[in-house]
Design an enzyme around this catalytic site. Structure first.
Site, PDB file in Angstrom:
ATOM      1  N   ASN A   1       0.851  -1.181   0.000  1.00 41.70           N
ATOM      2  CA  ASN A   1       0.000   0.000   0.000  1.00 41.70           C
ATOM      3  C   ASN A   1       0.890   1.235   0.000  1.00 41.70           C
ATOM      4  O   ASN A   1       2.121   1.137   0.084  1.00 41.70           O
ATOM      5  CB  ASN A   1      -0.974  -0.007   1.185  1.00 41.70           C
ATOM      6  CG  ASN A   1      -0.265  -0.086   2.527  1.00 41.70           C
ATOM      7  OD1 ASN A   1       0.576   0.752   2.855  1.00 41.70           O
ATOM      8  ND2 ASN A   1      -0.603  -1.096   3.331  1.00 41.70           N
TER       9      ASN A   1
ATOM     10  N   ARG B   1      15.257   3.394   0.633  1.00 44.04           N
ATOM     11  CA  ARG B   1      15.920   2.781  -0.520  1.00 44.04           C
ATOM     12  C   ARG B   1      16.134   3.727  -1.693  1.00 44.04           C
ATOM     13  O   ARG B   1      16.534   3.272  -2.767  1.00 44.04           O
ATOM     14  CB  ARG B   1      15.116   1.560  -0.982  1.00 44.04           C
ATOM     15  CG  ARG B   1      14.929   0.491   0.089  1.00 44.04           C
ATOM     16  CD  ARG B   1      16.242  -0.066   0.588  1.00 44.04           C
ATOM     17  NE  ARG B   1      16.034  -1.145   1.555  1.00 44.04           N
ATOM     18  CZ  ARG B   1      16.996  -1.848   2.124  1.00 44.04           C
ATOM     19  NH1 ARG B   1      18.265  -1.585   1.842  1.00 44.04           N
ATOM     20  NH2 ARG B   1      16.719  -2.801   2.986  1.00 44.04           N
TER      21      ARG B   1
END
Length: 250
Positions: free
Chosen positions: A193, A204
């Site tokens: 989600n 990241r």
């Protein structure tokens, strides 16, 4: 938004090398209005469903408020499923993200793995300087790049040849795969989600708007960048609020 599908299975398939990753949106139920009806149920009850027929642009301020004050649960009522192709070492980092994510990866027990391997692109910085927490990557010399690519390609070819030899001798796939390196490409479905995706992106990817700096491995960042571009089209107001508030997941 693209992906390069794995080649057709064949014992004689030639070894191939890739310097990219693939991300494809398979299906989704994700829009900015999902954030709004989820948030407004606290004050409007069933009338909050009216948000489904309204222009979410009129509630840009509410989305920003929720992001800024870290009211996170309204960002969970949506879903995106991606098909990702990347080296195995990327997936091993990726799957450290467990909250709000579901994964199904191709199995070396049940199919013959294809000879597609990762080599760094020409713009991939190769040399690490400094110490953990304060290091940086720099380009490296042409000689270093040539040596790295040559060593990878030779190692990949040898390991896949050993894999094929074991299969030909009747060794089970789940045993023979042990010879293959983490530079081998794999594929998986990854479902998340918006809230879990924002947490992933905060860790990241590097971004000039990030309140908290991150130092991801470049290859997983490449996956993150492709996923973010897709998400930004699905939920542009939520994506804008994420950037405006320091790229910290609510």
């Amino acid at each position: 938004m693209s992906t390069q599908p794995p080649p057709t299975e064949s014992a004689a398939a030639p070894v191939r090398f890739r310097d990219d990753v693939g991300v494809e949106l398979v299906k989704h139920s994700a829009s900015d209005s999902d954030v709004l009806w989820a948030a407004r149920v606290s004050t409007a009850g069933e009338q909050s469903l009216e948000e489904l027929t309204k222009d979410p642009e009129r509630s840009r301020g509410l989305i920003n408020f929720l992001m800024r004050d870290r009211h996170g649960s309204p960002f969970e009522h949506n879903s995106m499923t991606f098909f990702v192709t990347a080296p195995i070492f990327v997936f091993r980092e990726f799957m450290r993200h467990r909250v709000g994510w579901s994964y199904n990866e191709e199995s070396g027990r049940y199919r013959e793995l294809q000879p597609v391997f990762y080599v760094p692109a020409a713009d991939r910085k190769l040399v690490q300087q400094g110490r953990p927490g304060k290091y940086e990557f720099v380009e490296g010399t042409p000689e270093q790049r040539k040596a790295a690519v040559a060593a990878m390609e030779e190692s990949y070819a040898q390991s896949y040849a050993a894999y094929q030899e074991m299969l030909a001798a009747g060794v089970a796939r789940e045993v023979a795969r042990a010879t293959l390196p983490v530079g081998l490409f794999s594929s998986m479905y990854a479902t998340c989600n918006a809230r879990s995706l924002m947490h992933f992106l905060g860790l990241r990817t590097q971004h000039e708007l990030a309140r908290v700096p991150s130092f991801p491995q470049r290859e997983i960042e490449m996956v993150g960048e492709k996923m973010e571009a897709i998400w930004a089209e699905l939920m542009p107001l939520t994506h804008a609020a994420f950037n405006a508030n320091g790229r910290v997941a609510p």
